[in-house]
Write a protein that holds these residues in place. Structure first.
Motif, PDB file in Angstrom:
ATOM      1  N   ILE A 282      49.041  32.591  36.429  1.00 34.51           N
ATOM      2  CA  ILE A 282      49.220  33.896  35.906  1.00 34.51           C
ATOM      3  C   ILE A 282      49.637  35.019  36.913  1.00 34.51           C
ATOM      4  CG2 ILE A 282      47.697  35.959  34.912  1.00 34.51           C
ATOM      5  CD1 ILE A 282      46.443  33.722  33.098  1.00 34.51           C
ATOM      6  N   ALA A 283      49.096  34.702  38.086  1.00 32.52           N
ATOM      7  CA  ALA A 283      49.175  35.626  39.043  1.00 32.52           C
ATOM      8  C   ALA A 283      50.711  35.561  39.799  1.00 32.52           C
ATOM      9  CB  ALA A 283      48.038  35.363  40.358  1.00 32.52           C
ATOM     10  N   ALA A 284      51.037  34.170  39.521  1.00 37.42           N
ATOM     11  CA  ALA A 284      52.587  33.964  40.173  1.00 37.42           C
ATOM     12  C   ALA A 284      53.567  34.391  39.379  1.00 37.42           C
ATOM     13  CB  ALA A 284      52.566  32.593  40.699  1.00 37.42           C
ATOM     14  N   ARG A 285      53.530  34.606  37.942  1.00 38.30           N
ATOM     15  CA  ARG A 285      54.859  34.674  37.058  1.00 38.30           C
ATOM     16  C   ARG A 285      54.608  36.070  36.347  1.00 38.30           C
ATOM     17  NH1 ARG A 285      51.736  30.481  33.256  1.00 38.30           N
ATOM     18  NH2 ARG A 285      50.499  31.977  31.742  1.00 38.30           N
ATOM     19  N   ALA A 286      55.634  36.543  35.999  1.00 42.59           N
ATOM     20  CA  ALA A 286      56.146  37.646  35.302  1.00 42.59           C
ATOM     21  C   ALA A 286      55.083  37.635  34.115  1.00 42.59           C
ATOM     22  CB  ALA A 286      57.590  38.067  34.910  1.00 42.59           C
ATOM     23  N   PRO A 287      54.703  38.893  33.766  1.00 37.04           N
ATOM     24  CA  PRO A 287      53.452  38.800  32.588  1.00 37.04           C
ATOM     25  C   PRO A 287      54.235  38.368  31.260  1.00 37.04           C
ATOM     26  CG  PRO A 287      53.641  40.763  33.498  1.00 37.04           C
ATOM     27  CD  PRO A 287      54.243  40.012  34.495  1.00 37.04           C
ATOM     28  N   GLY A 288      54.968  39.189  31.022  1.00 40.41           N
ATOM     29  CA  GLY A 288      55.632  38.963  29.673  1.00 40.41           C
ATOM     30  C   GLY A 288      54.727  40.024  28.603  1.00 40.41           C
ATOM     31  N   TYR A 289      54.086  41.043  29.314  1.00 39.80           N
ATOM     32  CA  TYR A 289      53.347  41.953  28.302  1.00 39.80           C
ATOM     33  C   TYR A 289      52.893  42.998  29.464  1.00 39.80           C
ATOM     34  CZ  TYR A 289      49.630  39.037  30.506  1.00 39.80           C
ATOM     35  OH  TYR A 289      48.766  38.468  31.369  1.00 39.80           O
ATOM     36  N   THR A 290      52.646  44.354  28.830  1.00 37.45           N
ATOM     37  CA  THR A 290      52.005  45.378  29.688  1.00 37.45           C
ATOM     38  C   THR A 290      50.543  45.469  29.627  1.00 37.45           C
ATOM     39  OG1 THR A 290      54.190  46.603  29.169  1.00 37.45           O
ATOM     40  CG2 THR A 290      52.186  47.730  29.953  1.00 37.45           C
ATOM     41  N   GLY A 291      49.942  45.645  30.614  1.00 38.17           N
ATOM     42  CA  GLY A 291      48.551  45.543  31.003  1.00 38.17           C
ATOM     43  C   GLY A 291      48.103  47.096  31.254  1.00 38.17           C
ATOM     44  N   SER A 292      47.067  47.697  30.600  1.00 39.32           N
ATOM     45  CA  SER A 292      46.732  49.004  31.165  1.00 39.32           C
ATOM     46  C   SER A 292      45.189  49.133  31.120  1.00 39.32           C
ATOM     47  CB  SER A 292      47.243  49.895  30.360  1.00 39.32           C
ATOM     48  OG  SER A 292      46.824  49.976  29.009  1.00 39.32           O
TER      49      SER A 292
ATOM     50  N   PHE B 284      38.250  34.888  30.165  1.00 44.04           N
ATOM     51  CA  PHE B 284      39.007  36.032  29.001  1.00 44.04           C
ATOM     52  C   PHE B 284      40.365  36.381  29.792  1.00 44.04           C
ATOM     53  CE2 PHE B 284      35.231  37.659  26.671  1.00 44.04           C
ATOM     54  CZ  PHE B 284      35.199  36.469  25.646  1.00 44.04           C
ATOM     55  N   LEU B 285      40.474  36.454  31.200  1.00 52.00           N
ATOM     56  CA  LEU B 285      41.821  36.425  31.678  1.00 52.00           C
ATOM     57  C   LEU B 285      42.899  35.535  31.198  1.00 52.00           C
ATOM     58  CD1 LEU B 285      43.830  37.913  33.718  1.00 52.00           C
ATOM     59  CD2 LEU B 285      42.829  36.044  35.407  1.00 52.00           C
ATOM     60  N   VAL B 286      42.531  34.137  31.044  1.00 53.41           N
ATOM     61  CA  VAL B 286      43.435  33.177  30.641  1.00 53.41           C
ATOM     62  C   VAL B 286      43.770  33.351  29.238  1.00 53.41           C
ATOM     63  CG1 VAL B 286      43.631  30.781  30.308  1.00 53.41           C
ATOM     64  CG2 VAL B 286      42.835  31.678  32.751  1.00 53.41           C
ATOM     65  N   LEU B 287      42.510  33.584  28.341  1.00 53.55           N
ATOM     66  CA  LEU B 287      43.039  33.648  26.886  1.00 53.55           C
ATOM     67  C   LEU B 287      43.702  34.945  26.674  1.00 53.55           C
ATOM     68  CD1 LEU B 287      42.124  32.676  24.121  1.00 53.55           C
ATOM     69  CD2 LEU B 287      39.852  33.976  24.278  1.00 53.55           C
ATOM     70  N   ALA B 288      43.388  35.818  27.287  1.00 49.75           N
ATOM     71  CA  ALA B 288      44.235  37.190  26.814  1.00 49.75           C
ATOM     72  C   ALA B 288      45.529  37.178  27.596  1.00 49.75           C
ATOM     73  CB  ALA B 288      43.663  38.334  27.788  1.00 49.75           C
ATOM     74  N   ASP B 289      45.957  36.307  28.633  1.00 44.64           N
ATOM     75  CA  ASP B 289      47.413  36.281  28.888  1.00 44.64           C
ATOM     76  C   ASP B 289      48.057  35.097  27.898  1.00 44.64           C
ATOM     77  OD1 ASP B 289      49.252  35.786  31.364  1.00 44.64           O
ATOM     78  OD2 ASP B 289      48.918  33.679  30.668  1.00 44.64           O
ATOM     79  N   HIS B 290      47.319  34.307  27.501  1.00 41.11           N
ATOM     80  CA  HIS B 290      48.022  33.427  26.541  1.00 41.11           C
ATOM     81  C   HIS B 290      48.313  34.020  25.044  1.00 41.11           C
ATOM     82  CE1 HIS B 290      48.959  29.723  24.484  1.00 41.11           C
ATOM     83  NE2 HIS B 290      48.176  29.966  23.465  1.00 41.11           N
ATOM     84  N   LEU B 291      47.191  34.852  24.798  1.00 42.11           N
ATOM     85  CA  LEU B 291      47.544  35.361  23.533  1.00 42.11           C
ATOM     86  C   LEU B 291      48.615  36.394  23.538  1.00 42.11           C
ATOM     87  CD1 LEU B 291      43.732  35.776  22.371  1.00 42.11           C
ATOM     88  CD2 LEU B 291      45.520  34.185  21.449  1.00 42.11           C
ATOM     89  N   SER B 292      48.493  37.286  24.476  1.00 43.20           N
ATOM     90  CA  SER B 292      49.686  38.405  24.560  1.00 43.20           C
ATOM     91  C   SER B 292      50.999  37.829  24.857  1.00 43.20           C
ATOM     92  CB  SER B 292      49.342  39.338  25.936  1.00 43.20           C
ATOM     93  OG  SER B 292      48.063  40.014  25.404  1.00 43.20           O
ATOM     94  N   ARG B 293      51.120  36.546  25.485  1.00 42.63           N
ATOM     95  CA  ARG B 293      52.696  35.852  25.498  1.00 42.63           C
ATOM     96  C   ARG B 293      52.936  35.475  24.337  1.00 42.63           C
ATOM     97  NH1 ARG B 293      54.421  34.469  30.509  1.00 42.63           N
ATOM     98  NH2 ARG B 293      53.241  35.389  32.169  1.00 42.63           N
ATOM     99  N   GLN B 294      52.098  35.305  23.400  1.00 45.90           N
ATOM    100  CA  GLN B 294      52.186  34.837  22.020  1.00 45.90           C
ATOM    101  C   GLN B 294      52.323  35.828  20.943  1.00 45.90           C
ATOM    102  OE1 GLN B 294      53.022  31.391  21.576  1.00 45.90           O
ATOM    103  NE2 GLN B 294      52.773  31.403  23.608  1.00 45.90           N
ATOM    104  N   GLY B 295      52.344  37.266  21.431  1.00 46.47           N
ATOM    105  CA  GLY B 295      52.812  38.270  20.518  1.00 46.47           C
ATOM    106  C   GLY B 295      51.573  39.005  20.051  1.00 46.47           C
TER     107      GLY B 295
END
Length: 467
Positions: free
Chosen positions: A139-149, A199-210
């Motif tokens: 997650i830290a190494a790749r472009a996120p594919g989503y916006t986090g705030s 939850f970081l891993v779960l949130a990253d996966h879900l946001s990459r899936q739209g």
């Protein structure tokens, strides 16, 4: 759900072994004791010890047990020539060892509550305390594919402001969205446990899936205001409702497709929210309890004792006593009365010779507002009142919320909900990691934070439900 095998004593359930310190024969010149050392207690618990000599010549030490999330200063540390010893007064424990030059190790004995096991400490470095977490590293190494705030939202009823992270997929919205609701304990927005940011891993996966995701620090934790101590599952449900309201006010979110993904205690909280909010879109319950808290806790304690090597007859004896203590506490609506009734059970056990070493301490542990509420809570009514689509998942190896007990009860409660899906996932533990036994002592040592198959099941179901 809380794991009673963790964060307590280091080897309380280890069978008593007759073990003496292994002492090297003849004169020995010990290596400098300063630095990091690693060992394993009873072939189950990894321990790290750091010894440090100050400018004044005094030694200080820190003991870390990653599987239990424990970091503590040692007491009475003595380093003399080829010997080292220290105590852990709060645990009624201590370590004594002599340097073995052939092994380049401190060979000794760990003693705790009258029991002894060999413990050998070998030199390591600070880096060994940082485990491999490949999913988080990716997650830290790749472009996120989503916006986090960074966001904040209020629970006005509790006078609490909660801080969190809101991730929104790239592209054209509005998007389906979820609130991630934590398991038990003072957890931050990443639900960091045993160096896993679940939850970081779960949130990253879900946001990459739209799917947009809101995750937040519990009240009184991280950047959230309020007081964590004394809060119960009902208070945390109120915070989750505030999180849902926040999502309804966001233009990026499809308000008809807002759901809750709750893990462990969060799987208890999600149906409470859904039963009071017909507009909530869906639920995902990850290892959420399906039976009354007192029943679940008694089974969890028995499974933990078994995992720690206790003989079956000891496990059953403990189960009977724990069931009596927990039932006594759950029978009283007021905490003080619950504690008093449990103490009567303990006194009766003392008189008839069935009192275990940990029973009195357990009464104290359960005598908190959170535990008392949990022991009395029956999930069935909220589950039966839930009309939204529900995905229920348990790992087959879960020893904290046992799949067989849990899922049977949830299936019964949801039998009139045609949009409920209930599944047990093979080889997964309470954290949904691919595991061997499911014991809590494995959590830290598993590199995987969440099994990719479990992530896909959750995201695929949410996307299909939102469509």
């Amino acid at each position: 759900m809380p794991s009673m095998s963790l964060r307590r004593t280091l080897c309380a359930a280890v069978p008593c072994l007759a073990a003496a310190a292994a002492m090297a024969a003849g004169p020995v010149h010990a290596e400098d004791a300063g630095g990091y050392w690693r060992g394993r207690i009873a072939n189950a618990l990894d321990v790290f010890v750091q010894f440090q000599k100050g400018p004044d010549g005094h030694w200080a030490g820190t003991l870390t047990v990653p599987q239990q999330g424990m970091v503590s200063k040692v007491d009475k540390l003595a380093v003399t020539g080829d010997q080292v010893s220290f105590a852990m007064t709060a645990l009624d424990a201590g370590f004594t060892a002599r340097w073995n030059d052939a092994d380049k190790a401190w060979n000794g004995t760990w003693r705790q509550q009258g029991r002894s096991v060999p413990l050998v400490l070998r030199r390591t470095d600070a880096g060994s305390l940082k485990p491999s977490r490949p999913q988080e590293e990716a997650i830290a190494a790749r472009a996120p594919g989503y916006t986090g705030s960074e966001v904040r939202f209020a629970n006005d009823a509790a006078n609490v402001t909660l801080a969190g992270t809101f991730t929104v997929p790239h592209g054209k919205g509005p998007f389906p969205a979820v609130v991630l609701v934590h398991g038990s304990g003072p957890l931050d927005r990443d639900q960091k446990v045993f160096e896993h940011k679940i939850f970081l891993v779960l949130a990253d996966h879900l946001s990459r899936q739209g799917i947009a995701v809101l995750r937040y620090d519990k009240r009184g934790i991280g950047k959230s205001s309020g007081v964590y101590a004394g809060a119960t599952s009902l208070d945390f449900a109120s915070d989750a409702e505030a999180a849902v309201r926040f999502l309804r006010g966001r233009p990026e979110v499809a308000t008809r497709h807002i759901g809750i993904v709750g893990h462990s205690e969060g799987g208890l909280i999600a149906p409470l929210v859904a039963s009071r909010d017909a507009g909530l879109g869906f639920l995902v319950l990850l290892a959420g309890p399906g039976v009354r808290g007192e029943l679940l806790m008694a089974e969890q304690l028995a499974l933990a004792a078994s995992a720690n090597g206790a003989p079956e007859h000891v496990v059953e004896k403990e189960r009977v006593l724990n069931q009596a203590i927990l039932a006594a506490m759950a029978s009283e609506p007021q905490l003080e009365a619950a504690r008093a009734r449990a103490k009567l059970v303990v006194e009766e056990a003392r008189r008839n010779g069935t009192l275990s070493a940990d029973a009195e301490a357990r009464v104290g542990l359960f005598s908190t507002p959170w535990f008392h509420t949990f022991l009395r809570h029956e999930p069935g009514p909220a589950l039966r009142a839930t009309r939204q689509p529900v995905l229920v998942l348990n790992g087959e190896l879960d020893r904290q919320v046992p799949a067989a007990m849990d899922l049977d009860a949830i299936r019964t409660a949801l039998k009139d909900n045609p949009r409920a899906v209930v599944k047990a996932l093979p080889k997964l533990n309470h954290l949904f990691q691919t595991a061997v036994t499911g014991a809590g002592s494995e959590y830290f040592g598993i590199d995987e934070t969440i099994a990719p198959a479990a992530l896909d099941i959750v995201s695929d179901w949410i996307r299909a439900t939102a469509r």
